[in-house]
Design an enzyme around this catalytic site. Structure first.
Site, PDB file in Angstrom:
ATOM      1  N   ILE A   1       8.621   4.910  10.953  1.00  0.00           N
ATOM      2  CA  ILE A   1       7.510   6.070  10.346  1.00  0.00           C
ATOM      3  C   ILE A   1       6.197   5.575  10.800  1.00  0.00           C
ATOM      4  O   ILE A   1       5.602   6.550  11.169  1.00  0.00           O
ATOM      5  CB  ILE A   1       7.687   5.756   8.792  1.00  0.00           C
ATOM      6  CG1 ILE A   1       9.455   6.296   8.483  1.00  0.00           C
ATOM      7  CG2 ILE A   1       6.623   6.761   8.247  1.00  0.00           C
ATOM      8  CD1 ILE A   1       9.505   6.314   6.995  1.00  0.00           C
TER       9      ILE A   1
ATOM     10  N   VAL B   1       0.112  -8.034   6.725  1.00  0.00           N
ATOM     11  CA  VAL B   1      -0.803  -7.293   5.513  1.00  0.00           C
ATOM     12  C   VAL B   1      -0.827  -8.364   4.365  1.00  0.00           C
ATOM     13  O   VAL B   1      -1.681  -7.878   3.484  1.00  0.00           O
ATOM     14  CB  VAL B   1      -0.484  -6.024   5.366  1.00  0.00           C
ATOM     15  CG1 VAL B   1      -0.461  -5.143   6.678  1.00  0.00           C
ATOM     16  CG2 VAL B   1       1.091  -6.014   4.767  1.00  0.00           C
TER      17      VAL B   1
ATOM     18  N   ASN C   1       1.659   1.683   5.536  1.00  0.00           N
ATOM     19  CA  ASN C   1       2.779   1.941   5.973  1.00  0.00           C
ATOM     20  C   ASN C   1       3.857   0.785   5.868  1.00  0.00           C
ATOM     21  O   ASN C   1       5.035   0.711   5.395  1.00  0.00           O
ATOM     22  CB  ASN C   1       2.954   2.817   7.009  1.00  0.00           C
ATOM     23  CG  ASN C   1       4.573   2.889   7.509  1.00  0.00           C
ATOM     24  OD1 ASN C   1       5.225   3.599   7.100  1.00  0.00           O
ATOM     25  ND2 ASN C   1       4.650   2.238   8.628  1.00  0.00           N
TER      26      ASN C   1
ATOM     27  N   SER D   1       7.687   6.047  -1.794  1.00  0.00           N
ATOM     28  CA  SER D   1       9.327   6.373  -1.724  1.00  0.00           C
ATOM     29  C   SER D   1       9.787   7.192  -2.713  1.00  0.00           C
ATOM     30  O   SER D   1       9.341   7.473  -3.846  1.00  0.00           O
ATOM     31  CB  SER D   1      10.113   5.022  -1.755  1.00  0.00           C
ATOM     32  OG  SER D   1      11.499   5.126  -1.836  1.00  0.00           O
TER      33      SER D   1
ATOM     34  N   TYR E   1      12.472  -3.474  -4.902  1.00  0.00           N
ATOM     35  CA  TYR E   1      11.753  -2.356  -3.784  1.00  0.00           C
ATOM     36  C   TYR E   1      11.378  -1.200  -4.994  1.00  0.00           C
ATOM     37  O   TYR E   1      10.227  -0.586  -4.537  1.00  0.00           O
ATOM     38  CB  TYR E   1      12.917  -1.927  -3.024  1.00  0.00           C
ATOM     39  CG  TYR E   1      12.643  -0.940  -1.949  1.00  0.00           C
ATOM     40  CD1 TYR E   1      11.555  -1.290  -0.848  1.00  0.00           C
ATOM     41  CD2 TYR E   1      12.783   0.355  -2.055  1.00  0.00           C
ATOM     42  CE1 TYR E   1      11.122  -0.463  -0.081  1.00  0.00           C
ATOM     43  CE2 TYR E   1      12.305   1.479  -1.300  1.00  0.00           C
ATOM     44  CZ  TYR E   1      11.650   1.038  -0.122  1.00  0.00           C
ATOM     45  OH  TYR E   1      11.055   1.825   0.576  1.00  0.00           O
TER      46      TYR E   1
ATOM     47  N   LYS F   1       7.409   0.190  -5.067  1.00  0.00           N
ATOM     48  CA  LYS F   1       7.155   1.367  -4.927  1.00  0.00           C
ATOM     49  C   LYS F   1       6.634   2.454  -6.023  1.00  0.00           C
ATOM     50  O   LYS F   1       5.732   3.420  -5.823  1.00  0.00           O
ATOM     51  CB  LYS F   1       8.239   2.298  -4.206  1.00  0.00           C
ATOM     52  CG  LYS F   1       8.697   1.693  -2.874  1.00  0.00           C
ATOM     53  CD  LYS F   1       7.429   1.804  -1.954  1.00  0.00           C
ATOM     54  CE  LYS F   1       8.092   1.332  -0.274  1.00  0.00           C
ATOM     55  NZ  LYS F   1       6.886   1.387   0.530  1.00  0.00           N
TER      56      LYS F   1
ATOM     57  N   VAL G   1      14.995   8.084   5.658  1.00  0.00           N
ATOM     58  CA  VAL G   1      14.621   8.476   7.056  1.00  0.00           C
ATOM     59  C   VAL G   1      15.267   7.370   8.193  1.00  0.00           C
ATOM     60  O   VAL G   1      15.158   6.105   7.648  1.00  0.00           O
ATOM     61  CB  VAL G   1      13.131   8.298   7.035  1.00  0.00           C
ATOM     62  CG1 VAL G   1      12.794   8.290   8.709  1.00  0.00           C
ATOM     63  CG2 VAL G   1      12.393   9.024   6.311  1.00  0.00           C
TER      64      VAL G   1
HETATM   65  P1  NAD Z   1      10.560  -0.239   9.724  1.00  0.00           P
HETATM   66  O1  NAD Z   1      11.512  -1.447   9.121  1.00  0.00           O
HETATM   67  O2  NAD Z   1      10.859   0.414  10.784  1.00  0.00           O
HETATM   68  O3  NAD Z   1       9.010  -0.513   9.506  1.00  0.00           O
HETATM   69  C1  NAD Z   1       8.394  -1.319   8.707  1.00  0.00           C
HETATM   70  C2  NAD Z   1       7.232  -1.954   9.433  1.00  0.00           C
HETATM   71  O4  NAD Z   1       6.601  -2.679   8.595  1.00  0.00           O
HETATM   72  C3  NAD Z   1       7.645  -2.594  10.667  1.00  0.00           C
HETATM   73  O5  NAD Z   1       6.823  -2.148  11.755  1.00  0.00           O
HETATM   74  C4  NAD Z   1       7.420  -4.115  10.303  1.00  0.00           C
HETATM   75  O6  NAD Z   1       6.828  -4.862  11.382  1.00  0.00           O
HETATM   76  C5  NAD Z   1       6.178  -3.806   9.298  1.00  0.00           C
HETATM   77  N1  NAD Z   1       6.073  -4.906   8.241  1.00  0.00           N
HETATM   78  C6  NAD Z   1       6.693  -5.549   7.508  1.00  0.00           C
HETATM   79  N2  NAD Z   1       6.054  -6.471   6.854  1.00  0.00           N
HETATM   80  C7  NAD Z   1       4.749  -6.569   7.342  1.00  0.00           C
HETATM   81  C8  NAD Z   1       3.939  -7.385   6.938  1.00  0.00           C
HETATM   82  N3  NAD Z   1       3.780  -8.298   6.227  1.00  0.00           N
HETATM   83  N4  NAD Z   1       2.527  -7.161   7.679  1.00  0.00           N
HETATM   84  C9  NAD Z   1       2.471  -6.330   8.482  1.00  0.00           C
HETATM   85  N5  NAD Z   1       3.574  -5.375   8.934  1.00  0.00           N
HETATM   86  C10 NAD Z   1       4.599  -5.618   8.325  1.00  0.00           C
HETATM   87  O7  NAD Z   1      10.883   0.894   8.397  1.00  0.00           O
HETATM   88  P2  NAD Z   1      10.360   2.333   8.240  1.00  0.00           P
HETATM   89  O8  NAD Z   1      11.591   2.923   7.576  1.00  0.00           O
HETATM   90  O9  NAD Z   1       9.708   2.797   9.096  1.00  0.00           O
HETATM   91  O10 NAD Z   1       9.318   1.852   6.868  1.00  0.00           O
HETATM   92  C11 NAD Z   1       7.997   2.360   6.658  1.00  0.00           C
HETATM   93  C12 NAD Z   1       7.515   2.401   5.200  1.00  0.00           C
HETATM   94  O11 NAD Z   1       8.216   3.591   4.805  1.00  0.00           O
HETATM   95  C13 NAD Z   1       7.945   1.325   4.496  1.00  0.00           C
HETATM   96  O12 NAD Z   1       6.857   1.061   3.662  1.00  0.00           O
HETATM   97  C14 NAD Z   1       9.242   1.903   3.758  1.00  0.00           C
HETATM   98  O13 NAD Z   1       9.172   1.194   2.433  1.00  0.00           O
HETATM   99  C15 NAD Z   1       8.960   3.335   3.572  1.00  0.00           C
HETATM  100  N6  NAD Z   1      10.080   3.959   3.406  1.00  0.00           N
HETATM  101  C16 NAD Z   1      10.788   4.209   4.218  1.00  0.00           C
HETATM  102  C17 NAD Z   1      12.155   5.033   4.024  1.00  0.00           C
HETATM  103  C18 NAD Z   1      13.222   5.061   4.979  1.00  0.00           C
HETATM  104  O14 NAD Z   1      14.546   5.639   4.526  1.00  0.00           O
HETATM  105  N7  NAD Z   1      13.110   4.473   6.053  1.00  0.00           N
HETATM  106  C19 NAD Z   1      11.906   5.764   2.703  1.00  0.00           C
HETATM  107  C20 NAD Z   1      11.163   5.637   2.037  1.00  0.00           C
HETATM  108  C21 NAD Z   1      10.200   4.737   2.181  1.00  0.00           C
END
Ligand code: NAD
Length: 246
Positions: free
Chosen positions: A17, A60, A86, A138, A151, A155, A184
């Protein structure tokens, strides 16, 4: 160009995302700093996005690395107008099965990281005359799900931090909103939908009949980053194919 003259930080911008949001921001004229923990992925993403994108490796949940990220952003682009919190992790478990390490990691990244970076960026937004903070929440900020106790709690905290921060900074023209995605198709989710039965069951939870794609979330982020949303603050936007409408 809906974001020309805006400088944005997108955490977790090397994949999923975050990468789709960074790409959409660049397309709309923004200068973007992406951060994450995987240097190789970040560099590949920055190369793909071109000269308007800079990659900074930072965790982060670490206050020192946050400082490096903010300093690097100011050095590259001189100001900060938009922050997309994010970065996040999804560690599965119930109240009984979850380890203390997984609980701490979830809260350190999903909640503490968001707070640390927001705290570091706020003075620079104030100096720029305002800004927009977009937190990735989320559907589990709004509803429960089995085996997601840490989780979902994290959230839920993101949603409440969004509202509290929106109130604290409204008079400074700093808006704070969150997006609540349904499922997603990213690496985060791939680990939970390995077989067709699990895939079908989860797809059926989305009335539009499909999972989201990262680009489905990027559109909402562009709106919240742009001046088109100048009267929107403290809001939580489900972008979920109808998941929370049922
Ligand atoms: P993803 O695993 O591709 O992305 C997560 C990103 O966060 C990765 O690039 C990772 O390197 C980075 N990350 C993790 N820990 C970190 C840290 N300590 N410092 C810096 N970067 C860090 O997954 P995604 O689905 O793209 O998730 C992005 C956001 O969307 C997250 O917050 C997730 O909770 C939220 N989200 C995702 C979904 C889904 O269905 N994919 C649904 C709801 C919410």
């Amino acid at each position: 160009m809906r974001l020309s003259n805006k400088v944005a930080i997108v955490t977790g911008g090397g994949s999923g995302i975050g990468l789709a949001i960074a790409a959409a921001f660049v397309r709309e004229g923004a200068q973007v700093v992406i951060c994450g923990r995987d240097r190789k992925k970040l560099d590949a993403a920055a190369k793909q996005l071109g000269a308007s994108c800079v990659a900074v490796s930072a965790d982060v949940s670490d206050a020192e690395e946050i400082k490096t990220l903010v300093d690097a952003t100011l050095q590259s682009f001189q100001r900060i107008n938009v922050l997309v919190n994010n970065a996040g992790v999804l560690l599965a478990g119930t109240a009984e099965s979850l380890s203390e390490d997984d609980w701490d990691q979830t809260f350190n990244i999903n909640v503490r990281g968001l707070w640390l970076l927001s705290r570091a960026v706020l003075p620079h937004m104030r100096a720029a005359g305002g800004g927009s903070i977009i937190n990735m929440a989320s559907v589990l900020s709004l509803t429960g799900a089995r085996n997601r106790v840490a989780y979902a709690a994290s959230k839920g905290a993101v949603l409440q931090m969004t509202k509290a921060m929106a109130l604290d900074h409204a008079a400074e023209n700093i808006r704070v909103n969150c997006i609540c995605p349904g499922m997603v198709e990213t690496e985060m989710i791939a680990q939970f939908i390995q077989d067709e039965a699990a895939k079908q069951q989860r797809r059926a939870m989305h009335p539009v009949g499909r999972f989201g794609q990262p680009e489905d979330i990027a559109g909402a982020a562009v709106l919240l980053a742009s001046d088109e949303s100048s009267w929107i603050t403290g809001a939580a936007f489900p972008v979920d194919g109808g998941y929370t409408a049922t």
